[in-house]
Design an enzyme around this catalytic site. Structure first.
Site, PDB file in Angstrom:
ATOM      1  N   ARG A 206      -4.552  -4.525   2.249  1.00  0.00           N
ATOM      2  CA  ARG A 206      -3.477  -4.053   2.857  1.00  0.00           C
ATOM      3  C   ARG A 206      -3.400  -2.482   3.699  1.00  0.00           C
ATOM      4  O   ARG A 206      -2.829  -2.255   4.720  1.00  0.00           O
ATOM      5  CB  ARG A 206      -2.347  -4.314   1.894  1.00  0.00           C
ATOM      6  CG  ARG A 206      -0.982  -3.792   2.409  1.00  0.00           C
ATOM      7  CD  ARG A 206      -0.248  -4.209   1.539  1.00  0.00           C
ATOM      8  NE  ARG A 206       1.202  -3.511   1.641  1.00  0.00           N
ATOM      9  CZ  ARG A 206       1.984  -2.587   0.883  1.00  0.00           C
ATOM     10  NH1 ARG A 206       1.304  -2.341  -0.308  1.00  0.00           N
ATOM     11  NH2 ARG A 206       3.021  -1.827   0.843  1.00  0.00           N
TER      12      ARG A 206
ATOM     13  N   HIS B 265      -2.502  -1.605   7.484  1.00  0.00           N
ATOM     14  CA  HIS B 265      -1.354  -0.983   7.361  1.00  0.00           C
ATOM     15  C   HIS B 265      -1.994   0.441   8.308  1.00  0.00           C
ATOM     16  O   HIS B 265      -1.040   0.957   9.060  1.00  0.00           O
ATOM     17  CB  HIS B 265      -0.620  -0.517   6.200  1.00  0.00           C
ATOM     18  CG  HIS B 265       0.367  -1.821   5.927  1.00  0.00           C
ATOM     19  ND1 HIS B 265       1.473  -1.493   5.357  1.00  0.00           N
ATOM     20  CD2 HIS B 265       0.041  -3.013   5.893  1.00  0.00           C
ATOM     21  CE1 HIS B 265       1.987  -2.825   5.110  1.00  0.00           C
ATOM     22  NE2 HIS B 265       1.225  -3.620   5.384  1.00  0.00           N
TER      23      HIS B 265
ATOM     24  N   TRP C 255       1.767 -15.729  -2.933  1.00  0.00           N
ATOM     25  CA  TRP C 255       1.933 -16.597  -1.852  1.00  0.00           C
ATOM     26  C   TRP C 255       1.137 -17.877  -2.366  1.00  0.00           C
ATOM     27  O   TRP C 255       1.431 -19.197  -1.766  1.00  0.00           O
ATOM     28  CB  TRP C 255       1.488 -16.248  -0.569  1.00  0.00           C
ATOM     29  CG  TRP C 255       2.118 -15.259   0.115  1.00  0.00           C
ATOM     30  CD1 TRP C 255       2.969 -15.413   0.947  1.00  0.00           C
ATOM     31  CD2 TRP C 255       2.241 -13.840   0.160  1.00  0.00           C
ATOM     32  NE1 TRP C 255       3.777 -14.284   1.526  1.00  0.00           N
ATOM     33  CE2 TRP C 255       2.895 -13.299   1.037  1.00  0.00           C
ATOM     34  CE3 TRP C 255       1.369 -12.779  -0.525  1.00  0.00           C
ATOM     35  CZ2 TRP C 255       3.347 -12.054   1.262  1.00  0.00           C
ATOM     36  CZ3 TRP C 255       1.462 -11.450  -0.503  1.00  0.00           C
ATOM     37  CH2 TRP C 255       2.543 -11.107   0.361  1.00  0.00           C
TER      38      TRP C 255
END
Length: 379
Positions: free
Chosen positions: A131, A135, A274
């Site tokens: 991540r 990002h 998820w």
């Protein structure tokens, strides 16, 4: 994870330069009767240190020198070049030019850290490290040519405090350990290499990667709002990703990284994983989207969905829209049906994501490298 990772989840070679005597020294040796300069030229630099530790420290000091130049001159626009030149000069003076094998050592150290997560989340730092890479790269604007991975500006406020980056201090702090051991690598190269490592060590596809990013300054930090907002829909996704230069197929391909990690209530406000295997790269994200019955969760948090069967999984509004928008759904189904197709597309689009904002001439190799994962190196 944060709301944008809500968009990815929990989720060379240089050349050795030999010292060349100055013009004054060459002339005085070949023509002893020629008058020397009033001020003697400086002596040759000392031989390269035998210890890589000392050598890396010298390179780190050069980078600090570049920063000092930025703050004590009025030439802010030239600061990046000055910092880069300072580092390269020191590398040349010490005879150290990092090659692929040096970056492989960095990769291996990152892999050790990812695997040493203890009780953190599901036992791996891989998703949060990925991540960070996403990002720090996904802020690119193709029209203004700003943002992207080149300057690693998430090191600075206010970008480090943007809502989309909540919780990424965990990953940045982990990477500081690697930076301390290999101070010659830029933050942009370190963070994106960490993303490559995370994907490959979690059973994902090979991600072509090459070094060349340089570190920037707070003035180059990007404004808030350049990363996806998980509460919004298809129009928002297209606005965010088209700005980077991606199309609908690539938007869906990147979204599959939500197979990894989980959301955190104290970061993005959302909560839960998820998939049932949040530390393994698979196409389960797409399969679950299409095969499970998703219902809106009744709770005091932001709007999110949960699977009706186990009520243990979650999907974000930006995930669910991949089954509602006709163009997005076509690719969601294609990737659900064929993991190899998704691996191929995912590898390509992630490699390009990690290079956003980096001028081509900065890369130290024309063709990206394929780094070996830990298991391959044991063979």
């Amino acid at each position: 994870m944060t709301t944008t990772m809500s968009f990815l989840r929990r989720t060379q070679p240089l050349r050795r330069v030999a010292f060349s005597p100055s013009l004054a020294q060459r002339v005085s040796r070949s023509h002893p009767n020629v008058r020397r300069f009033t001020t003697e030229p400086p002596p040759p630099p000392p031989p390269p240190p035998k210890s890589n530790t000392a050598l890396y420290a010298g390179i780190g000091a050069a980078a600090v020198g570049g920063l000092a130049l930025y703050f004590f001159t009025d030439f802010g626009k030239e600061a990046d070049t000055a910092a880069k030149s300072a580092v390269q000069t020191t590398k040349s003076a010490t005879g150290f030019v990092p090659g692929k094998e040096d970056y492989q050592k960095v990769y291996n150290r990152i892999a050790e850290i990812i695997d040493d997560a203890g009780d953190y989340d599901d036992g791996s730092y891989g998703p949060v490290v990925l991540r960070l890479a996403w990002h720090s790269s996904g802020t690119y604007d193709k029209d203004t040519k700003t943002g992207g991975s080149n300057y690693a500006t998430m090191r600075f406020e206010p970008e480090s405090n943007h809502g989309a980056n909540a919780g990424l201090n965990v990953a940045r702090n982990l990477m500081e350990k690697v930076k301390a051991e290999f101070p010659w690598i830029s933050y942009g190269d370190l963070w994106t290499l960490a993303g490559v490592c995370a994907i490959q060590e979690m059973a994902g596809p090979k991600i072509p990667w090459r070094p060349g990013r340089i570190d920037g300054f707070a003035a180059q930090a990007t404004p808030d709002g350049r990363l996806p907002d998980a509460k919004l829909g298809a129009d928002h996704l297209r606005t965010i990703f088209y700005r980077m230069g991606f199309n609908d197929r690539e938007i869906v391909a990147l979204s599959g990284a939500h197979a990894l990690g989980r959301c955190h209530r104290d970061r993005s406000g959302f909560d839960g994983p998820w998939t049932f295997s949040p530390t393994t790269v698979t196409n389960d994200f797409y399969k679950l989207l299409l095969e499970e019955k998703w219902i809106w969760r009744k709770w005091d948090g932001p709007k999110q969905l949960q699977d009706k069967t186990t009520q243990s999984l979650m999907m974000l509004p930006t995930d669910y829209v991949l089954t509602q928008d006709k163009s997005f759904k076509k690719w969601t189904k294609a990737y659900a049906d064929d993991q190899e197709l998704w691996f191929k597309d995912f590898s390509d689009v992630v490699s390009r994501l990690f290079e956003l904002g980096v001028p081509t001439q900065q890369f130290v190799t024309s063709e990206p490298w394929i780094m070996k994962n830990v298991d391959e190196q044991k063979k």
